[in-house]
Design a protein around this motif. Structure first.
Motif, PDB file in Angstrom:
ATOM      1  N   GLU A 268      33.521 147.560  47.662  1.00 34.85           N
ATOM      2  CA  GLU A 268      32.703 148.730  47.984  1.00 34.85           C
ATOM      3  C   GLU A 268      33.298 149.984  47.352  1.00 34.85           C
ATOM      4  N   LEU A 269      32.425 150.917  46.986  1.00 32.31           N
ATOM      5  CA  LEU A 269      32.839 152.159  46.346  1.00 32.31           C
ATOM      6  C   LEU A 269      32.574 153.322  47.289  1.00 32.31           C
ATOM      7  N   TYR A 270      33.579 154.173  47.475  1.00 29.47           N
ATOM      8  CA  TYR A 270      33.451 155.350  48.339  1.00 29.47           C
ATOM      9  C   TYR A 270      33.789 156.582  47.516  1.00 29.47           C
ATOM     10  N   VAL A 271      32.833 157.491  47.365  1.00 26.37           N
ATOM     11  CA  VAL A 271      33.041 158.698  46.577  1.00 26.37           C
ATOM     12  C   VAL A 271      33.163 159.898  47.499  1.00 26.37           C
ATOM     13  N   ALA A 272      34.238 160.681  47.311  1.00 30.62           N
ATOM     14  CA  ALA A 272      34.388 161.950  48.024  1.00 30.62           C
ATOM     15  C   ALA A 272      33.540 162.989  47.299  1.00 30.62           C
ATOM     16  N   ASP A 273      32.423 163.355  47.907  1.00 29.09           N
ATOM     17  CA  ASP A 273      31.445 164.266  47.306  1.00 29.09           C
ATOM     18  C   ASP A 273      31.748 165.676  47.807  1.00 29.09           C
ATOM     19  N   GLY A 274      32.677 166.350  47.104  1.00 27.68           N
ATOM     20  CA  GLY A 274      33.307 167.556  47.608  1.00 27.68           C
ATOM     21  C   GLY A 274      32.398 168.655  48.087  1.00 27.68           C
ATOM     22  N   ASN A 275      31.585 169.227  47.208  1.00 29.74           N
ATOM     23  CA  ASN A 275      30.766 170.375  47.598  1.00 29.74           C
ATOM     24  C   ASN A 275      29.641 170.005  48.549  1.00 29.74           C
ATOM     25  N   ASN A 276      29.268 168.734  48.581  1.00 31.21           N
ATOM     26  CA  ASN A 276      28.258 168.279  49.542  1.00 31.21           C
ATOM     27  C   ASN A 276      28.862 167.915  50.892  1.00 31.21           C
ATOM     28  N   ALA A 277      30.185 167.992  51.009  1.00 31.53           N
ATOM     29  CA  ALA A 277      30.880 167.764  52.281  1.00 31.53           C
ATOM     30  C   ALA A 277      30.496 166.424  52.908  1.00 31.53           C
ATOM     31  N   ARG A 278      30.619 165.373  52.113  1.00 31.41           N
ATOM     32  CA  ARG A 278      30.230 164.059  52.617  1.00 31.41           C
ATOM     33  C   ARG A 278      30.934 162.961  51.819  1.00 31.41           C
ATOM     34  N   ILE A 279      30.819 161.746  52.329  1.00 34.35           N
ATOM     35  CA  ILE A 279      31.263 160.552  51.631  1.00 34.35           C
ATOM     36  C   ILE A 279      30.028 159.732  51.271  1.00 34.35           C
ATOM     37  N   VAL A 280      29.991 159.229  50.042  1.00 33.75           N
ATOM     38  CA  VAL A 280      28.866 158.416  49.589  1.00 33.75           C
ATOM     39  C   VAL A 280      29.381 157.005  49.311  1.00 33.75           C
ATOM     40  N   LYS A 281      28.743 156.019  49.939  1.00 31.76           N
ATOM     41  CA  LYS A 281      29.157 154.625  49.798  1.00 31.76           C
ATOM     42  C   LYS A 281      28.172 153.873  48.917  1.00 31.76           C
ATOM     43  N   PHE A 282      28.727 153.074  47.986  1.00 34.76           N
ATOM     44  CA  PHE A 282      27.942 152.234  47.101  1.00 34.76           C
ATOM     45  C   PHE A 282      28.450 150.799  47.197  1.00 34.76           C
ATOM     46  N   SER A 283      27.608 149.856  46.798  1.00 39.23           N
ATOM     47  CA  SER A 283      28.066 148.474  46.647  1.00 39.23           C
ATOM     48  C   SER A 283      28.936 148.374  45.395  1.00 39.23           C
ATOM     49  N   LYS A 284      29.594 147.236  45.222  1.00 40.12           N
ATOM     50  CA  LYS A 284      30.411 147.016  44.035  1.00 40.12           C
ATOM     51  C   LYS A 284      29.581 147.141  42.768  1.00 40.12           C
ATOM     52  N   GLN A 285      28.306 146.793  42.861  1.00 38.85           N
ATOM     53  CA  GLN A 285      27.410 146.854  41.704  1.00 38.85           C
ATOM     54  C   GLN A 285      26.853 148.258  41.460  1.00 38.85           C
ATOM     55  N   GLY A 286      27.202 149.218  42.321  1.00 34.58           N
ATOM     56  CA  GLY A 286      26.750 150.589  42.140  1.00 34.58           C
ATOM     57  C   GLY A 286      25.467 150.940  42.850  1.00 34.58           C
ATOM     58  N   ARG A 287      25.020 150.084  43.762  1.00 35.57           N
ATOM     59  CA  ARG A 287      23.810 150.390  44.528  1.00 35.57           C
ATOM     60  C   ARG A 287      24.157 151.281  45.718  1.00 35.57           C
ATOM     61  N   PHE A 288      23.359 152.312  45.924  1.00 37.11           N
ATOM     62  CA  PHE A 288      23.580 153.222  47.049  1.00 37.11           C
ATOM     63  C   PHE A 288      23.489 152.474  48.371  1.00 37.11           C
ATOM     64  N   VAL A 289      24.434 152.759  49.281  1.00 40.42           N
ATOM     65  CA  VAL A 289      24.433 152.135  50.604  1.00 40.42           C
ATOM     66  C   VAL A 289      24.170 153.173  51.689  1.00 40.42           C
ATOM     67  N   LYS A 290      24.968 154.232  51.739  1.00 43.65           N
ATOM     68  CA  LYS A 290      24.809 155.227  52.795  1.00 43.65           C
ATOM     69  C   LYS A 290      25.686 156.440  52.504  1.00 43.65           C
ATOM     70  N   THR A 291      25.497 157.488  53.269  1.00 36.83           N
ATOM     71  CA  THR A 291      26.376 158.655  53.252  1.00 36.83           C
ATOM     72  C   THR A 291      26.777 158.986  54.683  1.00 36.83           C
ATOM     73  N   TRP A 292      27.869 159.710  54.811  1.00 35.84           N
ATOM     74  CA  TRP A 292      28.184 160.323  56.108  1.00 35.84           C
ATOM     75  C   TRP A 292      28.942 161.631  55.887  1.00 35.84           C
ATOM     76  N   GLY A 293      28.809 162.515  56.871  1.00 33.30           N
ATOM     77  CA  GLY A 293      29.488 163.796  56.818  1.00 33.30           C
ATOM     78  C   GLY A 293      28.546 164.962  56.577  1.00 33.30           C
ATOM     79  N   GLN A 294      28.995 166.135  56.979  1.00 35.33           N
ATOM     80  CA  GLN A 294      28.284 167.384  56.761  1.00 35.33           C
ATOM     81  C   GLN A 294      29.300 168.515  56.858  1.00 35.33           C
ATOM     82  N   PRO A 295      28.941 169.728  56.426  1.00 35.82           N
ATOM     83  CA  PRO A 295      29.893 170.826  56.513  1.00 35.82           C
ATOM     84  C   PRO A 295      30.263 171.134  57.966  1.00 35.82           C
ATOM     85  N   GLY A 296      31.533 171.429  58.197  1.00 36.92           N
ATOM     86  CA  GLY A 296      31.986 171.779  59.537  1.00 36.92           C
ATOM     87  C   GLY A 296      33.419 171.364  59.756  1.00 36.92           C
ATOM     88  N   SER A 297      33.873 171.548  60.984  1.00 32.12           N
ATOM     89  CA  SER A 297      35.256 171.224  61.337  1.00 32.12           C
ATOM     90  C   SER A 297      35.355 170.227  62.481  1.00 32.12           C
TER      91      SER A 297
END
Length: 304
Positions: free
Chosen positions: A147-176
């Protein structure tokens, strides 16, 4: 006793020895590493990683952006020209492929060890908050199943993909709050599939399961920029504004702190920006202002 202590501190600074707490590991900087060919130097080094056979990959903000050195520190090759706008994070995946994360052109590019492009996540030059787009991505991590997990800095979230690069899900939002971010910067995944995120401006490391459920957080990591997990599951964190790197046990106990502000061996200037731990325990750190990568060789255990 005081004279002996002062002499020890002086020699440590001169020799580039990085100290830990009693009982923790000690490191010494290899100031002769690596061997550069004519016309090449570190430049503004943003990130570093190592592969299973001891090669070191450096990601820098000049052309060509990727430099590779073999296990003896000899220059091997360079690649990646004209692919990146602002190199940020480099990672070697379990299959030996090279991932370059570019926060300037908003992509994560998968390359072969020789530099052939194999996959692109995101769209070059376009920032967005869509499922398969980024805004200032900074790092990528790999789960046990690829699985691939990208730290999407300015969007304040993590984006998860399958090994093949297919989008799976995101989590996170701006805040503390728990599961929220103020610039996720570094990311790593342990053998159990837990996801560690350097929540940089909130000055903490947040830990999630593979589905993005918040589990716990560490608030004693300074301002965490980069992160890597060793074979024994120890966690290494670059506290850039603290001018040091930290080692934690798998359960979150602080084992040691290494470095101080400066330009001498073993010191850091706004760094480490990123870091990597090799299979033999060697730690590599990058500094953009000091234009270098440092190699910290494991020397033993600090006595009382």
């Amino acid at each position: 006793m005081i004279q002996r202590l002062l002499l020890f501190v002086f020699l440590s600074a001169v020799l580039g020895v990085a100290q830990s707490v009693p009982g923790g590991p000690s490191y010494q900087v290899d100031a002769e590493w690596p061997s550069f060919p004519a016309g090449i130097n570190f430049g503004p080094a943003a990130s570093v990683d190592t592969d299973r056979i001891g090669n070191t990959y450096i990601f820098r903000r000049v052309e060509p952006p990727v430099l590779v050195f073999d296990k003896n520190g000899a220059f091997s090759r360079a690649f990646g020209s004209d692919l990146f706008t602002n190199p940020h994070g480099i990672r070697i995946d379990p299959d030996g492929n090279v991932w370059g994360v570019d926060d300037g052109s908003h992509v994560a590019i998968k390359m072969s060890p020789s530099g052939r492009v194999l996959m692109v996540l995101g769209r070059q030059g376009f920032k967005a908050k869509a499922n398969n787009r980024f805004d200032g991505p900074s790092d990528i991590g790999f789960g046990p199943g690829g699985e691939l997990y990208v730290a999407d800095g300015n969007n304040a979230r993590i984006v998860k993909f399958s090994k093949q690069g297919r989008f799976v899900k995101t989590w996170g939002q701006p805040g503390s709050g728990e599961g929220e971010f103020n610039l996720p910067h570094g990311i790593a995944v342990d053998k159990q599939g837990l996801v560690y995120v350097c929540d940089r401006e909130n000055q903490r490391v947040q830990i999630f399961d593979a589905e993005g459920n918040f589990l716990r957080q560490w608030k004693d990591a300074g301002t965490p920029f980069g992160i890597d997990i060793a074979e024994d599951q120890s966690v290494y964190i670059g506290d850039a504004r603290g001018h040091r790197f930290l080692k934690f046990s798998p359960d979150g106990a602080l084992v040691g702190s290494y470095g101080e502000e400066g330009e001498m061996p073993g010191q850091f200037g706004l760094g480490p920006h990123h870091l990597a731990v090799a299979s033999d325990g060697t730690v590599y750190t990058t500094e953009i202002p000091n234009l270098r990568v440092q190699k910290f060789v494991l020397k033993g255990v600090v006595s009382d």
